[in-house]
Design an enzyme around this catalytic site. Structure first.
Site, PDB file in Angstrom:
ATOM      1  CG  PHE A  83      -0.886   9.170   7.031  1.00  0.00           C
ATOM      2  CD1 PHE A  83      -0.683   7.747   7.456  1.00  0.00           C
ATOM      3  CD2 PHE A  83       0.170   9.831   7.898  1.00  0.00           C
ATOM      4  CE1 PHE A  83       0.026   7.143   8.455  1.00  0.00           C
ATOM      5  CE2 PHE A  83       1.257   9.628   8.609  1.00  0.00           C
ATOM      6  CZ  PHE A  83       1.290   8.568   8.902  1.00  0.00           C
ATOM      7  CG  ASN A 100       4.278   1.086   9.127  1.00  0.00           C
ATOM      8  OD1 ASN A 100       3.346   0.338   8.703  1.00  0.00           O
ATOM      9  ND2 ASN A 100       3.524   2.300   9.678  1.00  0.00           N
ATOM     10  CG  ASN A 126       0.039   0.630   2.157  1.00  0.00           C
ATOM     11  OD1 ASN A 126      -0.234   2.131   2.788  1.00  0.00           O
ATOM     12  ND2 ASN A 126       0.001  -0.198   3.137  1.00  0.00           N
ATOM     13  CE  LYS A 177       2.415   0.255  12.808  1.00  0.00           C
ATOM     14  NZ  LYS A 177       0.804   0.112  12.518  1.00  0.00           N
ATOM     15  CB  SER A 201       3.299   5.349   7.729  1.00  0.00           C
ATOM     16  OG  SER A 201       2.761   5.003   6.048  1.00  0.00           O
ATOM     17  CG  ASN A 205       2.892   4.771   1.307  1.00  0.00           C
ATOM     18  OD1 ASN A 205       3.954   3.608   0.635  1.00  0.00           O
ATOM     19  ND2 ASN A 205       2.796   3.658   2.883  1.00  0.00           N
ATOM     20  CB  THR A 206       3.608  10.668   5.296  1.00  0.00           C
ATOM     21  OG1 THR A 206       2.187  10.389   4.932  1.00  0.00           O
ATOM     22  CG2 THR A 206       3.840  12.136   4.929  1.00  0.00           C
TER      23      THR A 206
HETATM   24  C1  LIG Z   1      -3.246  -1.286   3.399  1.00  0.00           C
HETATM   25  C2  LIG Z   1      -2.644  -0.828   4.767  1.00  0.00           C
HETATM   26  C3  LIG Z   1      -3.158   0.657   5.358  1.00  0.00           C
HETATM   27  C4  LIG Z   1      -2.061   1.022   7.024  1.00  0.00           C
HETATM   28  N1  LIG Z   1      -2.594   2.136   7.365  1.00  0.00           N
HETATM   29  C5  LIG Z   1      -1.793   1.818   8.343  1.00  0.00           C
HETATM   30  C6  LIG Z   1      -1.800   3.338   9.143  1.00  0.00           C
HETATM   31  O1  LIG Z   1      -2.190   4.261   8.953  1.00  0.00           O
HETATM   32  N2  LIG Z   1      -0.890   3.641   9.892  1.00  0.00           N
HETATM   33  C7  LIG Z   1       0.109   3.116  10.958  1.00  0.00           C
HETATM   34  O2  LIG Z   1       0.296   2.560  11.149  1.00  0.00           O
HETATM   35  N3  LIG Z   1      -0.065   1.129   9.870  1.00  0.00           N
HETATM   36  C8  LIG Z   1      -1.047   1.191   9.029  1.00  0.00           C
HETATM   37  N4  LIG Z   1      -0.326  -0.102   8.243  1.00  0.00           N
HETATM   38  C9  LIG Z   1       0.521  -1.171   8.839  1.00  0.00           C
HETATM   39  C10 LIG Z   1      -0.185  -1.766   9.632  1.00  0.00           C
HETATM   40  O3  LIG Z   1      -0.482  -1.305  10.538  1.00  0.00           O
HETATM   41  C11 LIG Z   1       0.510  -3.243  10.104  1.00  0.00           C
HETATM   42  O4  LIG Z   1       1.965  -2.596  10.570  1.00  0.00           O
HETATM   43  C12 LIG Z   1       1.271  -3.751   8.963  1.00  0.00           C
HETATM   44  O5  LIG Z   1       0.420  -3.823   7.943  1.00  0.00           O
HETATM   45  C13 LIG Z   1       1.884  -5.397   9.260  1.00  0.00           C
HETATM   46  O6  LIG Z   1       1.233  -6.084   9.317  1.00  0.00           O
HETATM   47  P1  LIG Z   1       0.253  -7.753   8.405  1.00  0.00           P
HETATM   48  O7  LIG Z   1       1.135  -8.152   7.879  1.00  0.00           O
HETATM   49  O8  LIG Z   1      -0.788  -8.353   9.877  1.00  0.00           O
HETATM   50  O9  LIG Z   1      -0.769  -6.769   7.643  1.00  0.00           O
HETATM   51  C14 LIG Z   1      -0.996  -0.203   7.210  1.00  0.00           C
HETATM   52  C15 LIG Z   1      -1.423  -1.290   6.115  1.00  0.00           C
HETATM   53  C16 LIG Z   1      -1.781  -1.798   5.514  1.00  0.00           C
HETATM   54  C17 LIG Z   1      -1.597  -3.049   5.173  1.00  0.00           C
END
Ligand SMILES: Cc1cc2nc3c(=O)[nH]c(=O)nc-3n(C[C@H](O)[C@H](O)[C@H](O)COP(=O)(O)O)c2cc1C
Length: 353
Positions: free
Chosen positions: A114, A240, A110, A211, A173, A175-176
């Site tokens: 934000f 993350n 992704n 985080k 993140s 992406n910012t």
């Molecule tokens: C579509 C998507 C959006 C996410 N948005 C955020 C976010 O806004 N803030 C954040 O701290 N992590 C965000 N994450 C990261 C997740 O919280 C997590 O740290 C990461 O996906 C790893 O866990 P997983 O392997 O179980 O997905 C996002 C992940 C995905 C897939």
């Protein structure tokens, strides 16, 4: 239910990932998802920060960014939900498409950037819960156009302190632009100093977690460990998404953005174990990244996690996943010599170093 989701998934996967996600949130909001009928096994309870987590498995940030369905997610059997990331002002995020399924890898990429409805919306959504039980952490971010990123976090802290169970500062993140540099020693010290000043003015500061990314070197993790302890941060969420690309099979593997799901498990768990070692097991850690089943959840606990979270696996496994994982954890606990989940934390750290 696993059977039903397996039937539904090919249909859902025909839609673009964000459309399917919207459908999932709508289904949750409208009560179309199953309810965990019986209370989950007491041995899974985790007592942390004075909060009694019914089980150690939470929904990671990003799934319910704007607090649309936290109670429905709790009803699926999750022990807690982390909502957000929430930015002070509403912002649309990056242009679409910005979310990709890597089916063959059980992963997602992704670059949402934000997308957030902002603080004011989040506050009214949280208030409208009317103090219902359930642990809801609020993950705070910064606006892309912000002239003072640190001020955005300070604002988030003051805004949500009274209504969140805990607050997570997301500086990882990918992406910012400029966000992840807050993890460097000098910038993090500055951030934590300003956060510390703001916290000292709060009547009852809530637990505050940081985080972090899985792409940090051991030296950078060492700096972070020192700073979070020095500034009395209550815990760290590891991790993350990653900007690295382990060997992947899917054609979408080279899309820019953060990779999550199964291929993130090894990297994020190694970083978790390393941070547990660097903090001598004194700091609560939330392990997230590639948890897909009871075995991977159990391994996260053994690698040093007090609590666990997941996001991507929900897309692939569906709404029964929390209950399946909790049942598997309860089984493992019953056959171990330990009596509670907290006794499992950190028992396998050396396997990951
Ligand atoms: C579509 C998507 C959006 C996410 N948005 C955020 C976010 O806004 N803030 C954040 O701290 N992590 C965000 N994450 C990261 C997740 O919280 C997590 O740290 C990461 O996906 C790893 O866990 P997983 O392997 O179980 O997905 C996002 C992940 C995905 C897939």
């Amino acid at each position: 239910m696993p059977g039903l989701y397996r039937l539904l998934r090919p249909l859902l996967f025909r839609a673009p990932p964000e459309t399917a996600h919207r459908f999932a949130i709508t289904a949750l909001k409208s009560g179309l998802c199953p309810v965990a009928a019986q209370p989950l096994e007491p041995p899974l309870q985790v007592n942390l920060y004075g909060l009694m987590f019914p089980n150690p498995l939470g929904v990671a940030a990003g799934f319910d960014k704007d607090i649309e369905a936290p109670d429905a997610l709790l009803r699926l059997g999750f022990g807690f939900v982390e909502v957000g990331s929430i930015t002070p002002l509403p912002q649309p995020g990056n242009p679409k498409p910005r979310l990709f399924r890597l089916e063959a890898d059980r992963a997602l990429i992704n670059r949402l950037g934000f997308n957030s409805a902002g603080h004011a919306n989040a506050v009214s959504r949280l208030r409208s819960r009317g103090g219902r039980p359930g642990i809801i952490g609020v993950n705070i971010g910064a606006n892309k156009e912000s002239s003072d990123i640190v001020a955005d976090y300070v604002q988030g802290l003051s805004c949500f302190n009274d209504i969140a169970s805990y607050i997570a500062i997301n500086i990882s993140s990918p992406n910012t632009p400029g966000l992840r540099s807050l993890q460097s020693k000098a910038e993090l010290r500055h951030l934590l100093e300003r956060i510390g000043e703001a916290r000292s003015e709060l009547h009852r500061p809530k637990p505050l977690l940081l985080k972090i990314a899985p792409d940090l070197s051991d030296a950078e993790l060492d700096d972070i460990a020192g700073l979070v302890i020095a500034h009395s941060i209550d815990g760290v969420i590891v991790s993350n998404t990653t900007v690295s690309r382990p060997a992947l099979k899917s054609p979408r593997a080279s899309e820019p953005g953060g990779l999550s799901g199964a291929p993130l498990f090894e990297l994020s768990t190694r970083k978790l174990a390393r941070l547990y070692q660097l903090t001598s097991g004194r700091l609560p850690l939330i392990g997230v990244g590639g948890v897909t089943c009871a075995e991977t959840a159990w391994q996260k606990l053994r690698a040093g996690a007090s609590l666990i979270q997941l996001y991507s696996a929900l897309v692939y496994e569906g709404p029964s996943l929390a209950r399946t994982i909790c049942a598997g954890l309860a089984e493992r606990l019953a056959t171990s010599a330990k009596k509670s989940i907290s006794e499992i934390t950190g028992t396998g750290v050396s396997d990951w170093l």
